[in-house]
Design an enzyme around this catalytic site. Sequence first.
Site, PDB file in Angstrom:
ATOM      1  CB  SER A   1      -0.955   0.281   1.329  1.00  0.00           C
ATOM      2  OG  SER A   1      -1.731   1.447   1.466  1.00  0.00           O
TER       3      SER A   1
ATOM      4  CE1 TYR B   1      -4.334  -2.041   4.490  1.00  0.00           C
ATOM      5  CE2 TYR B   1      -3.630   0.501   4.291  1.00  0.00           C
ATOM      6  CZ  TYR B   1      -3.926  -0.966   3.839  1.00  0.00           C
ATOM      7  OH  TYR B   1      -4.093  -1.100   2.390  1.00  0.00           O
TER       8      TYR B   1
END
Length: 277
Positions: free
Chosen positions: A90, A107
Site C-alpha cells: 500500500s 495497517y
Amino acid sequence: TGRRALAVRCDVTSEESCRDAVEKVVEAYGHIDILLNNAGVAVRGGVDTLSEADWDRSFATNVKGMFHVSKYVVPLMRERGYGKIVNIASVNAVIADKQDVFIRHAYNASKAAVLGLTKAMACSYARYGITVNAVGPGLFASEMTESTLFRSEEFLTAYNALNPAGRPGDKGELNGTILYLSCDASSYVQGQLILVDGGLALGGPLRRILSVGRLALRGIVSRGSPSRIGLVSFRLISFIGFSLVGSGTGLIVHGPEGLVGLRGFGRCGRRHGGQGL
C-alpha cells in the site's frame, strides 16, 4: 469461451486452508507460475486505542497470509526454476495519516512489513529464477474502502486536491503494473515497490490531506469479508491492450482489498504450454 477455471475458497489466516488450496490447484494444473498475494484488512486506530485482537487480525491477514500461501508455492516454483510473486502492499507502507479519524497504525505497520518480506524473499529466491516484487496502491474503490473512505465527500475532495492525478484510481488501473511484474518483461526486477497512487506520495505524507478538519467518518473500520483464494485457468487473454498468449492458471488471493479483475496469469507475451499461477 471454453476455458477452464477452478475456484477454491480459502482463509489466508489458516495455514491448513492455504496448503489445501495450493494442493488443489497443483492437482488440477500440475504446477504454479504466478502468485499474487492480495488479501488485506484495515482497522482504524493507533497503538493507544487498538485492541490486541485488531492488531493481530491485521498482521494475520496482511502479512502472515502471504507467508502461509508463499510457504507452499515457493517450493513448487523453486523446483521448476521459475516463478513470479507479486505482493500487494500500500502507499500507506511509506506514508502515514495525521487526522485521528484516519489513523491505522496496524495497517501502516503490516503493509511496511510486506515490503520487508518482499525484499527478503527476492534476495533468497532470485537464484532459483523467482522474482518477488510489491505494488503499492493509492486510493481505489474496493470492499475495504467503498463503505468508508468513499463515503466521505470531504475526504475525497481533499484527496483529489493533493493528488497530482486529481482523483482516486479507477478499476483496472492496477492491472497493468501487476501484468508487468507477472511476466518476463520484469525478469530483471527484484524486490521493488511500485507505487500506483496517481503521484500521491510525491506530495509528502498523507497527513497533509487529513488536516482538513473533522471529517464525518466515525465508522471507518473495514472489517471486510473472510479472505478468499480462487484459481483461474486461461489460454488466451486480451486485457487492457495486452495480449497474453499461452495456457496458464492463476491464483486469486482475494480479500477485503479486493483487487478488481484478473489475479494470476501465465508467462506474459510468450507462447508456451505451461500452467501458470
